[in-house]
Design a protein around this motif. Structure first.
Motif, short mmCIF file in Angstrom:
data_model
loop_
_atom_site.label_atom_id
_atom_site.label_comp_id
_atom_site.label_asym_id
_atom_site.label_seq_id
_atom_site.Cartn_x
_atom_site.Cartn_y
_atom_site.Cartn_z
N UNK B 1 -3.36 -4.38 13.96
CA UNK B 1 -4.65 -4.82 13.42
C UNK B 1 -4.47 -6.09 12.61
N UNK B 2 -5.57 -6.74 12.31
CA UNK B 2 -5.52 -7.99 11.58
C UNK B 2 -6.06 -7.74 10.17
N UNK B 3 -5.30 -8.20 9.19
CA UNK B 3 -5.72 -8.02 7.80
C UNK B 3 -6.81 -9.03 7.45
N UNK B 4 -7.93 -8.56 6.90
CA UNK B 4 -8.99 -9.50 6.56
C UNK B 4 -8.71 -10.23 5.24
N UNK B 5 -7.69 -9.78 4.52
CA UNK B 5 -7.34 -10.48 3.28
C UNK B 5 -6.33 -11.59 3.54
N UNK B 6 -5.16 -11.22 4.07
CA UNK B 6 -4.10 -12.22 4.21
C UNK B 6 -4.03 -12.77 5.63
N UNK B 10 -0.79 -6.55 11.46
CA UNK B 10 -0.07 -5.39 10.99
C UNK B 10 -0.31 -4.20 11.91
N UNK B 13 2.97 1.45 10.17
CA UNK B 13 3.17 1.68 8.75
C UNK B 13 2.57 0.60 7.86
N UNK B 14 2.36 -0.60 8.42
CA UNK B 14 1.83 -1.69 7.61
C UNK B 14 0.31 -1.71 7.56
N UNK B 15 -0.34 -0.91 8.41
CA UNK B 15 -1.79 -0.92 8.45
C UNK B 15 -2.33 -0.26 7.19
N UNK B 16 -3.35 -0.85 6.63
CA UNK B 16 -3.86 -0.35 5.35
C UNK B 16 -5.24 0.25 5.45
N UNK B 17 -6.22 -0.54 5.12
CA UNK B 17 -7.56 -0.03 4.91
C UNK B 17 -8.53 -0.57 5.95
N UNK B 18 -9.48 0.26 6.35
CA UNK B 18 -10.51 -0.20 7.27
C UNK B 18 -11.46 -1.16 6.55
N UNK B 19 -12.27 -1.84 7.34
CA UNK B 19 -13.16 -2.87 6.79
C UNK B 19 -14.07 -2.31 5.70
#
Lengths: 228, 228
Positions: B1-6, B10, B13-19
């Protein structure tokens, strides 16, 4: 990907932030939370049931004006509250007031249904949109057949659109069960306009359903129809 | 997935939070930011170059004690600063002080290299770890061949481990270019211990590299070796 906050699965357009940015955001929130009324308080808020409880809730004008435009107007215009150093909050229990003030400092609160309703009312009065949204989300996620009519009525009284929409969907999906409830009979007496709104939404759903069925049978593949 | 912050990519394990959760977090941060010294200020901070500038920076004790354990100790123990209502900050420019106070209210600052160094020093003195981390990240991302030796020295003086590690890696990857620099000659004079540390890290890298090469040639497939 899997959201580390809500644990749902998301891909493409729903994917948000990587783990590192999420951790950064969490740290930022933790940093910005203000330790609630530790010291240097310059204002107090008192609840209706103050005498029975632990006295007024201490706070800081700088934080209150930063979170609520209504409190800002009260405090910056040297109204009675600013001069006396006490803001009297009517018709609110100590428990609700304490939770309200704490939310202004931390953006956190542990809700139950009653507290969510009470805080939503306070959030509306004092124009704290972030808290109103938080309560709305909680009440939407707690909707069920038993509370749908009362929650719907409450949401209408306080202009809580997301709750109105969610409750209405649940209600028109379960019309037969709900019209048998005591709350339904009461609502017809107390607020017929709301009952009309429910029936109109129900009717509209039925019409759309019928149109969709007709549409799908009209577009039935003709060669297949002949075969049958 | 693509981080909308940085905007990095990712997975797993690097995937964080949904939109949605990311939006919620951003709203929480915006809610918790305190409008900086609007009104009801009960303390001021004055910089060394105060007379030339716009006077002391107004603030609120409640916010300062919530963000910095050092300021908490100063203000809660009724030291001179608390009684006089002015905290004198030595060896700090008005620009840096203003940015420091603003960061305590908003967790935001627009950095350049000089400001990042100055704020890192203030963050260390006043124990504002969140700001120290922020400056460290900025300085790591701004490392280059020209500033690597000076940044490395600065990081050592202020116990900034992430910067030390990143600078050391850059330095030992470019030993030949850096030993030709004027800063290198100066560092040998001023702080030989730091130069030893660099050479020891360089040596260790060379040894590991040689061991890895030896290891890979030792495991060279024997049948292929015979063919050759």
């Amino acid at each position: 990907m899997r959201c580390v906050s809500c644990e749902g699965r998301y891909d493409g357009d729903d994917a948000g932030t990587c783990k590192q940015c999420h951790e950064d955001h969490k740290a930022k929130v933790a940093f910005l939370m203000t330790t609630h009324p530790s010291s240097f308080s310059d204002i107090s808020l008192s609840a209706s049931d103050d005498e029975e409880a632990a006295g007024p809730v201490p706070a800081h004008k700088a934080v209150l004006v930063s979170r609520s435009s209504v409190l800002r107007a009260m405090l910056e215009n040297e109204m009675e509250e600013s001069l006396s150093g006490i803001i009297k909050i009517r018709d609110v229990s100590y428990r609700t007031l304490r939770a309200f003030v704490n939310y202004l400092y931390t953006a956190e609160v542990c809700l139950d249904e009653q507290l969510a309703c009470d805080l939503l009312v306070m959030a509306e009065i004092y124009q704290v949109q972030h808290l109103k949204n938080y309560c709305q989300k909680f009440l939407v996620s707690n909707l069920n057949l038993d509370n749908s009519l009362s929650t719907y009525t409450f949401a209408h009284q306080h202009n809580a659109k997301p709750i109105i929409d969610a409750a209405l969907t649940l209600i028109i999906d379960n019309m037969d069960k709900l019209t048998a409830q005591e709350e339904y009979a009461e609502l017809k007496e107390k607020d017929p306009q709301l009952v009309f709104e429910i029936y109109e939404a129900y009717l509209s759903k039925q019409v759309n359903k019928a149109a969709a069925q007709k549409g799908s049978s009209a577009s039935y593949p003709s060669e297949y129809a002949e075969e049958c």
